[in-house]
Design a protein around this motif. Sequence first.
Motif, PDB file in Angstrom:
ATOM      1  N   THR A  83       0.856  -1.172   0.000  1.00  0.00           N
ATOM      2  CA  THR A  83       0.000   0.000   0.000  1.00  0.00           C
ATOM      3  C   THR A  83       0.904   1.238   0.000  1.00  0.00           C
ATOM      4  OG1 THR A  83      -0.012   0.110   2.408  1.00  0.00           O
ATOM      5  CG2 THR A  83      -1.777  -1.197   1.357  1.00  0.00           C
ATOM      6  N   GLU A  84       0.309   2.403  -0.080  1.00  0.00           N
ATOM      7  CA  GLU A  84       1.111   3.628   0.019  1.00  0.00           C
ATOM      8  C   GLU A  84       1.807   3.682   1.372  1.00  0.00           C
ATOM      9  OE1 GLU A  84       1.955   5.873  -2.319  1.00  0.00           O
ATOM     10  OE2 GLU A  84       0.941   4.473  -3.655  1.00  0.00           O
ATOM     11  N   ARG A  85       1.105   3.247   2.401  1.00  0.00           N
ATOM     12  CA  ARG A  85       1.718   3.204   3.735  1.00  0.00           C
ATOM     13  C   ARG A  85       2.887   2.228   3.759  1.00  0.00           C
ATOM     14  NH1 ARG A  85      -1.103   1.592   9.470  1.00  0.00           N
ATOM     15  NH2 ARG A  85       0.452   2.624  10.728  1.00  0.00           N
ATOM     16  N   GLY A  86       2.717   1.079   3.120  1.00  0.00           N
ATOM     17  CA  GLY A  86       3.794   0.095   3.025  1.00  0.00           C
ATOM     18  C   GLY A  86       4.969   0.627   2.221  1.00  0.00           C
ATOM     19  N   LYS A  87       4.662   1.351   1.143  1.00  0.00           N
ATOM     20  CA  LYS A  87       5.721   1.935   0.314  1.00  0.00           C
ATOM     21  C   LYS A  87       6.533   2.969   1.081  1.00  0.00           C
ATOM     22  CE  LYS A  87       3.353   1.183  -4.057  1.00  0.00           C
ATOM     23  NZ  LYS A  87       2.601   1.813  -5.157  1.00  0.00           N
ATOM     24  N   SER A  88       5.921   3.581   2.085  1.00  0.00           N
ATOM     25  CA  SER A  88       6.661   4.569   2.875  1.00  0.00           C
ATOM     26  C   SER A  88       7.774   3.919   3.700  1.00  0.00           C
ATOM     27  CB  SER A  88       5.714   5.364   3.784  1.00  0.00           C
ATOM     28  OG  SER A  88       5.213   4.550   4.828  1.00  0.00           O
ATOM     29  N   LEU A  89       7.759   2.592   3.828  1.00  0.00           N
ATOM     30  CA  LEU A  89       8.825   1.858   4.512  1.00  0.00           C
ATOM     31  C   LEU A  89      10.010   1.561   3.598  1.00  0.00           C
ATOM     32  CD1 LEU A  89       6.753  -0.750   6.557  1.00  0.00           C
ATOM     33  CD2 LEU A  89       8.185   1.072   7.501  1.00  0.00           C
ATOM     34  N   ILE A  90       9.866   1.773   2.299  1.00  0.00           N
ATOM     35  CA  ILE A  90      10.923   1.436   1.342  1.00  0.00           C
ATOM     36  C   ILE A  90      12.257   2.090   1.684  1.00  0.00           C
ATOM     37  CG2 ILE A  90      11.661   1.705  -1.068  1.00  0.00           C
ATOM     38  CD1 ILE A  90       8.836   0.867  -1.898  1.00  0.00           C
ATOM     39  N   PRO A  91      12.294   3.386   2.031  1.00  0.00           N
ATOM     40  CA  PRO A  91      13.603   3.963   2.381  1.00  0.00           C
ATOM     41  C   PRO A  91      14.269   3.254   3.566  1.00  0.00           C
ATOM     42  CG  PRO A  91      11.991   5.706   2.029  1.00  0.00           C
ATOM     43  CD  PRO A  91      11.247   4.407   2.011  1.00  0.00           C
ATOM     44  N   ILE A  92      13.480   2.822   4.525  1.00  0.00           N
ATOM     45  CA  ILE A  92      14.029   2.102   5.675  1.00  0.00           C
ATOM     46  C   ILE A  92      14.584   0.751   5.221  1.00  0.00           C
ATOM     47  CG2 ILE A  92      13.421   0.982   7.871  1.00  0.00           C
ATOM     48  CD1 ILE A  92      11.273   3.244   8.165  1.00  0.00           C
ATOM     49  N   LEU A  93      13.825   0.031   4.392  1.00  0.00           N
ATOM     50  CA  LEU A  93      14.278  -1.262   3.888  1.00  0.00           C
ATOM     51  C   LEU A  93      15.509  -1.099   3.007  1.00  0.00           C
ATOM     52  CD1 LEU A  93      10.827  -2.892   3.010  1.00  0.00           C
ATOM     53  CD2 LEU A  93      12.209  -3.280   5.048  1.00  0.00           C
ATOM     54  N   ASP A  94      15.514  -0.054   2.167  1.00  0.00           N
ATOM     55  CA  ASP A  94      16.684   0.213   1.334  1.00  0.00           C
ATOM     56  C   ASP A  94      17.928   0.453   2.185  1.00  0.00           C
ATOM     57  OD1 ASP A  94      15.599  -0.072  -1.205  1.00  0.00           O
ATOM     58  OD2 ASP A  94      15.067   2.040  -1.388  1.00  0.00           O
ATOM     59  N   ASN A  95      17.774   1.245   3.240  1.00  0.00           N
ATOM     60  CA  ASN A  95      18.906   1.515   4.125  1.00  0.00           C
ATOM     61  C   ASN A  95      19.394   0.245   4.814  1.00  0.00           C
ATOM     62  OD1 ASN A  95      19.202   4.262   3.610  1.00  0.00           O
ATOM     63  ND2 ASN A  95      17.720   4.837   5.169  1.00  0.00           N
ATOM     64  N   MET A  96      18.472  -0.631   5.196  1.00  0.00           N
ATOM     65  CA  MET A  96      18.868  -1.892   5.814  1.00  0.00           C
ATOM     66  C   MET A  96      19.628  -2.762   4.825  1.00  0.00           C
ATOM     67  SD  MET A  96      15.548  -2.777   8.140  1.00  0.00           S
ATOM     68  CE  MET A  96      16.274  -4.236   8.847  1.00  0.00           C
ATOM     69  N   CYS A  97      19.170  -2.783   3.570  1.00  0.00           N
ATOM     70  CA  CYS A  97      19.871  -3.550   2.538  1.00  0.00           C
ATOM     71  C   CYS A  97      21.267  -2.985   2.318  1.00  0.00           C
ATOM     72  CB  CYS A  97      19.086  -3.515   1.225  1.00  0.00           C
ATOM     73  SG  CYS A  97      17.537  -4.418   1.281  1.00  0.00           S
ATOM     74  N   GLN A  98      21.368  -1.670   2.245  1.00  0.00           N
ATOM     75  CA  GLN A  98      22.664  -1.028   2.038  1.00  0.00           C
ATOM     76  C   GLN A  98      23.604  -1.315   3.203  1.00  0.00           C
ATOM     77  OE1 GLN A  98      23.685   0.646  -0.828  1.00  0.00           O
ATOM     78  NE2 GLN A  98      25.615   0.273   0.200  1.00  0.00           N
ATOM     79  N   TRP A  99      23.082  -1.237   4.422  1.00  0.00           N
ATOM     80  CA  TRP A  99      23.898  -1.520   5.601  1.00  0.00           C
ATOM     81  C   TRP A  99      24.424  -2.955   5.533  1.00  0.00           C
ATOM     82  CZ3 TRP A  99      24.477  -4.822   9.615  1.00  0.00           C
ATOM     83  CH2 TRP A  99      25.286  -4.403  10.670  1.00  0.00           C
ATOM     84  N   GLY A 100      23.551  -3.891   5.167  1.00  0.00           N
ATOM     85  CA  GLY A 100      23.954  -5.295   5.051  1.00  0.00           C
ATOM     86  C   GLY A 100      25.031  -5.490   4.001  1.00  0.00           C
ATOM     87  N   ASP A 101      24.878  -4.815   2.858  1.00  0.00           N
ATOM     88  CA  ASP A 101      25.901  -4.915   1.809  1.00  0.00           C
ATOM     89  C   ASP A 101      27.229  -4.342   2.280  1.00  0.00           C
ATOM     90  OD1 ASP A 101      24.173  -6.131   0.017  1.00  0.00           O
ATOM     91  OD2 ASP A 101      23.650  -4.255  -1.006  1.00  0.00           O
ATOM     92  N   ASP A 102      27.177  -3.244   3.010  1.00  0.00           N
ATOM     93  CA  ASP A 102      28.395  -2.570   3.474  1.00  0.00           C
ATOM     94  C   ASP A 102      29.101  -3.332   4.596  1.00  0.00           C
ATOM     95  OD1 ASP A 102      27.814  -0.575   1.679  1.00  0.00           O
ATOM     96  OD2 ASP A 102      27.079   0.846   3.192  1.00  0.00           O
ATOM     97  N   HIS A 103      28.353  -4.087   5.395  1.00  0.00           N
ATOM     98  CA  HIS A 103      28.929  -4.715   6.584  1.00  0.00           C
ATOM     99  C   HIS A 103      28.929  -6.239   6.556  1.00  0.00           C
ATOM    100  CE1 HIS A 103      27.980  -0.615   7.925  1.00  0.00           C
ATOM    101  NE2 HIS A 103      29.078  -0.758   8.623  1.00  0.00           N
ATOM    102  N   ARG A 104      28.626  -6.810   5.412  1.00  0.00           N
ATOM    103  CA  ARG A 104      28.609  -8.276   5.298  1.00  0.00           C
ATOM    104  C   ARG A 104      30.004  -8.818   5.528  1.00  0.00           C
ATOM    105  NH1 ARG A 104      25.248 -10.723   0.562  1.00  0.00           N
ATOM    106  NH2 ARG A 104      24.765  -8.534   0.641  1.00  0.00           N
ATOM    107  N   LEU A 105      30.100  -9.842   6.323  1.00  0.00           N
ATOM    108  CA  LEU A 105      31.409 -10.458   6.609  1.00  0.00           C
ATOM    109  C   LEU A 105      31.721 -11.587   5.663  1.00  0.00           C
ATOM    110  CD1 LEU A 105      31.276 -10.473  10.488  1.00  0.00           C
ATOM    111  CD2 LEU A 105      32.408  -8.837   9.001  1.00  0.00           C
TER     112      LEU A 105
END
Length: 110
Positions: free
Chosen positions: A88-110
């Motif tokens: 939903t639009e409300r769900g889509k508003s979480l995309i930046p948070i999910l994107d940041n989590m994905c980026q953090w995981g890519d940056d800190h993956r061991l």
Amino acid sequence: MSQRCISNESLCTTGFHYTLSLISGKYKMTILYTLMEFGVVRFNEMKRYIGGISYKTLSATLKELEADQLVHREEYPQIPPKVEYSLTERGKSLIPILDNMCQWGDDHRL
């Protein structure tokens, strides 16, 4: 200026707690991520993509996300039944948070 004291605070009154209450659970973030990446997804496609989730758990989790107005369920009256899920639009508003989590995981993956 007074200092904050943890004994006077309550986590349950914060936005952090509210957000966690919506997305916490073993599969909620995975489902949200799936819908973010693939847009409209049918139930069985999501089941195959996620893997180890049972039909019952997937169904219950999707119902919770729908009740929280993060996921939209579209049912088509045909045989066999066709049900599609999307953010939903409300769900889509979480995309930046999910994107940041994905980026953090890519940056800190061991």
